[in-house]
Design a protein around this motif. Structure first.
Motif, PDB file in Angstrom:
ATOM      1  N   CYS A  22      32.037  34.617  30.061  1.00 33.05           N
ATOM      2  CA  CYS A  22      30.863  33.572  29.290  1.00 33.05           C
ATOM      3  C   CYS A  22      31.740  31.933  30.138  1.00 33.05           C
ATOM      4  O   CYS A  22      32.662  32.146  29.959  1.00 33.05           O
ATOM      5  CB  CYS A  22      31.344  33.545  28.133  1.00 33.05           C
ATOM      6  SG  CYS A  22      31.229  32.200  26.753  1.00 33.05           S
ATOM      7  N   THR A  23      30.702  31.733  29.922  1.00 28.50           N
ATOM      8  CA  THR A  23      31.431  29.626  30.542  1.00 28.50           C
ATOM      9  C   THR A  23      31.080  29.250  28.973  1.00 28.50           C
ATOM     10  O   THR A  23      29.310  28.940  28.834  1.00 28.50           O
ATOM     11  CB  THR A  23      30.962  29.072  32.091  1.00 28.50           C
ATOM     12  OG1 THR A  23      29.771  29.819  31.879  1.00 28.50           O
ATOM     13  CG2 THR A  23      30.884  30.386  32.903  1.00 28.50           C
ATOM     14  N   ALA A  24      31.668  27.967  29.407  1.00 28.62           N
ATOM     15  CA  ALA A  24      31.156  27.362  28.248  1.00 28.62           C
ATOM     16  C   ALA A  24      31.059  25.598  29.066  1.00 28.62           C
ATOM     17  O   ALA A  24      32.594  25.579  29.413  1.00 28.62           O
ATOM     18  CB  ALA A  24      32.104  27.512  26.911  1.00 28.62           C
ATOM     19  N   THR A  28      35.490  20.694  25.243  1.00 27.43           N
ATOM     20  CA  THR A  28      36.914  21.347  25.482  1.00 27.43           C
ATOM     21  C   THR A  28      37.248  21.954  25.663  1.00 27.43           C
ATOM     22  O   THR A  28      37.795  22.698  24.177  1.00 27.43           O
ATOM     23  CB  THR A  28      38.380  20.056  25.400  1.00 27.43           C
ATOM     24  OG1 THR A  28      37.679  18.861  25.286  1.00 27.43           O
ATOM     25  CG2 THR A  28      39.492  20.568  25.755  1.00 27.43           C
ATOM     26  N   PHE A  29      37.075  23.587  26.232  1.00 28.42           N
ATOM     27  CA  PHE A  29      36.857  24.527  26.390  1.00 28.42           C
ATOM     28  C   PHE A  29      38.778  25.542  26.139  1.00 28.42           C
ATOM     29  O   PHE A  29      38.470  26.526  24.467  1.00 28.42           O
ATOM     30  CB  PHE A  29      37.297  25.910  27.370  1.00 28.42           C
ATOM     31  CG  PHE A  29      36.787  27.061  27.209  1.00 28.42           C
ATOM     32  CD1 PHE A  29      38.233  27.890  27.589  1.00 28.42           C
ATOM     33  CD2 PHE A  29      36.020  27.268  27.606  1.00 28.42           C
ATOM     34  CE1 PHE A  29      37.858  29.271  28.120  1.00 28.42           C
ATOM     35  CE2 PHE A  29      35.875  29.167  27.056  1.00 28.42           C
ATOM     36  CZ  PHE A  29      36.948  30.077  27.230  1.00 28.42           C
ATOM     37  N   ALA A  30      39.682  24.631  25.806  1.00 27.63           N
ATOM     38  CA  ALA A  30      41.205  25.188  25.150  1.00 27.63           C
ATOM     39  C   ALA A  30      41.506  24.529  23.994  1.00 27.63           C
ATOM     40  O   ALA A  30      41.850  25.355  23.888  1.00 27.63           O
ATOM     41  CB  ALA A  30      41.749  24.823  26.513  1.00 27.63           C
ATOM     42  N   ASP A  31      40.482  23.738  23.982  1.00 32.39           N
ATOM     43  CA  ASP A  31      40.441  23.465  22.291  1.00 32.39           C
ATOM     44  C   ASP A  31      39.738  24.490  21.293  1.00 32.39           C
ATOM     45  O   ASP A  31      39.481  24.322  19.754  1.00 32.39           O
ATOM     46  CB  ASP A  31      39.566  22.029  22.204  1.00 32.39           C
ATOM     47  CG  ASP A  31      40.918  20.953  22.331  1.00 32.39           C
ATOM     48  OD1 ASP A  31      39.778  20.031  22.558  1.00 32.39           O
ATOM     49  OD2 ASP A  31      41.989  21.867  22.826  1.00 32.39           O
ATOM     50  N   GLY A  55      45.757  32.250  24.201  1.00 31.03           N
ATOM     51  CA  GLY A  55      44.678  33.134  24.936  1.00 31.03           C
ATOM     52  C   GLY A  55      45.876  34.755  25.282  1.00 31.03           C
ATOM     53  O   GLY A  55      46.448  35.440  25.638  1.00 31.03           O
ATOM     54  N   VAL A  56      47.022  34.110  23.866  1.00 26.65           N
ATOM     55  CA  VAL A  56      47.707  34.908  24.122  1.00 26.65           C
ATOM     56  C   VAL A  56      48.081  35.959  22.908  1.00 26.65           C
ATOM     57  O   VAL A  56      47.939  36.827  23.629  1.00 26.65           O
ATOM     58  CB  VAL A  56      49.248  34.257  22.964  1.00 26.65           C
ATOM     59  CG1 VAL A  56      51.279  34.639  22.978  1.00 26.65           C
ATOM     60  CG2 VAL A  56      49.873  32.419  24.188  1.00 26.65           C
ATOM     61  N   ILE A  57      47.042  35.530  22.463  1.00 21.59           N
ATOM     62  CA  ILE A  57      47.084  36.910  20.649  1.00 21.59           C
ATOM     63  C   ILE A  57      45.136  37.780  20.727  1.00 21.59           C
ATOM     64  O   ILE A  57      44.697  37.157  20.681  1.00 21.59           O
ATOM     65  CB  ILE A  57      47.385  36.887  19.748  1.00 21.59           C
ATOM     66  CG1 ILE A  57      49.015  37.008  19.669  1.00 21.59           C
ATOM     67  CG2 ILE A  57      47.657  38.135  19.032  1.00 21.59           C
ATOM     68  CD1 ILE A  57      49.623  35.825  18.433  1.00 21.59           C
ATOM     69  N   PRO A  58      45.557  38.161  21.382  1.00 21.93           N
ATOM     70  CA  PRO A  58      44.025  39.005  21.192  1.00 21.93           C
ATOM     71  C   PRO A  58      43.666  39.917  20.427  1.00 21.93           C
ATOM     72  O   PRO A  58      44.730  40.602  19.357  1.00 21.93           O
ATOM     73  CB  PRO A  58      43.718  39.810  22.521  1.00 21.93           C
ATOM     74  CG  PRO A  58      45.160  40.803  22.877  1.00 21.93           C
ATOM     75  CD  PRO A  58      45.669  39.161  22.503  1.00 21.93           C
ATOM     76  N   ARG A  72      40.462  35.223  28.876  1.00 21.44           N
ATOM     77  CA  ARG A  72      40.047  33.386  29.280  1.00 21.44           C
ATOM     78  C   ARG A  72      41.257  32.699  30.367  1.00 21.44           C
ATOM     79  O   ARG A  72      42.011  32.745  30.173  1.00 21.44           O
ATOM     80  CB  ARG A  72      40.432  33.114  27.611  1.00 21.44           C
ATOM     81  CG  ARG A  72      41.599  32.162  27.193  1.00 21.44           C
ATOM     82  CD  ARG A  72      41.220  31.776  25.772  1.00 21.44           C
ATOM     83  NE  ARG A  72      40.972  30.498  25.927  1.00 21.44           N
ATOM     84  CZ  ARG A  72      39.873  29.871  25.062  1.00 21.44           C
ATOM     85  NH1 ARG A  72      40.421  30.574  23.719  1.00 21.44           N
ATOM     86  NH2 ARG A  72      39.019  28.791  25.040  1.00 21.44           N
ATOM     87  N   ASP A  73      40.269  32.187  31.111  1.00 24.06           N
ATOM     88  CA  ASP A  73      40.939  31.309  31.617  1.00 24.06           C
ATOM     89  C   ASP A  73      40.072  29.608  31.738  1.00 24.06           C
ATOM     90  O   ASP A  73      39.411  29.704  31.894  1.00 24.06           O
ATOM     91  CB  ASP A  73      40.563  31.380  32.763  1.00 24.06           C
ATOM     92  CG  ASP A  73      40.718  30.671  34.306  1.00 24.06           C
ATOM     93  OD1 ASP A  73      40.421  31.065  35.352  1.00 24.06           O
ATOM     94  OD2 ASP A  73      41.239  30.264  34.388  1.00 24.06           O
ATOM     95  N   ASN A  74      41.660  29.072  30.871  1.00 24.05           N
ATOM     96  CA  ASN A  74      41.096  27.897  29.944  1.00 24.05           C
ATOM     97  C   ASN A  74      41.059  26.952  31.385  1.00 24.05           C
ATOM     98  O   ASN A  74      39.528  25.589  31.359  1.00 24.05           O
ATOM     99  CB  ASN A  74      42.521  27.123  29.295  1.00 24.05           C
ATOM    100  CG  ASN A  74      41.892  27.894  28.397  1.00 24.05           C
ATOM    101  OD1 ASN A  74      40.803  28.760  27.792  1.00 24.05           O
ATOM    102  ND2 ASN A  74      43.163  27.777  27.888  1.00 24.05           N
ATOM    103  N   ALA A  75      41.465  27.208  33.179  1.00 22.72           N
ATOM    104  CA  ALA A  75      41.292  26.296  34.230  1.00 22.72           C
ATOM    105  C   ALA A  75      39.996  26.807  34.291  1.00 22.72           C
ATOM    106  O   ALA A  75      39.504  25.420  35.035  1.00 22.72           O
ATOM    107  CB  ALA A  75      41.817  26.379  35.259  1.00 22.72           C
TER     108      ALA A  75
END
Length: 127
Positions: A22-24, A28-31, A55-58, A72-75
């Protein structure tokens, strides 16, 4: 304009695997906490998995624990769902969604906590 786009669905035999992406954009994805939710024909939409901003706790619904992995890959503004040992009852339209939370670690499996949604990607598991 926010856009959320899922990919990676398909037809697979029971016991097989799929990886959803999934891309968004436009946010600001990381927010945002990110979630995967699904809806099977005749059933209500249910939360499958989610992950907080950092991305620490699923989090997982009980029926997929030990089989699905969210990351997730915030970059690269991308969310993933690795689905292994798929079962026919996993057949559904899978949606990616983004929602704001007060904590970097928290996310919710409730569909009401998400503001932006993709169009969905179909996952069909044959027996």
């Amino acid at each position: 304009q926010v856009q959320v786009v899922e990919s990676g669905g398909g037809l697979v035999q029971a016991g097989g695997s799929l990886r959803l992406s999934c891309t968004a954009s436009g946010l600001t994805f990381a927010d945002y906490a990110m979630g995967w939710l699904r809806q099977a024909p005749g059933k209500e939409r249910e939360g499958v998995s989610c992950i907080g901003q950092n991305g620490v706790i699923p989090y997982y619904t009980d029926s997929v624990k030990g089989r699905f992995t969210v990351s997730r890959d915030n970059a690269n503004n991308t969310l993933y769902l690795q689905m292994n040992n798929l079962k026919p009852e996993d057949t559904a339209m899978y949606y990616c969604a983004a929602g704001r939370t007060a904590s970097d670690y928290y996310c919710s499996l409730s569909s009401t906590r998400y503001n932006y949604w993709g169009q969905g990607t179909q996952v069909t598991v044959s027996s």
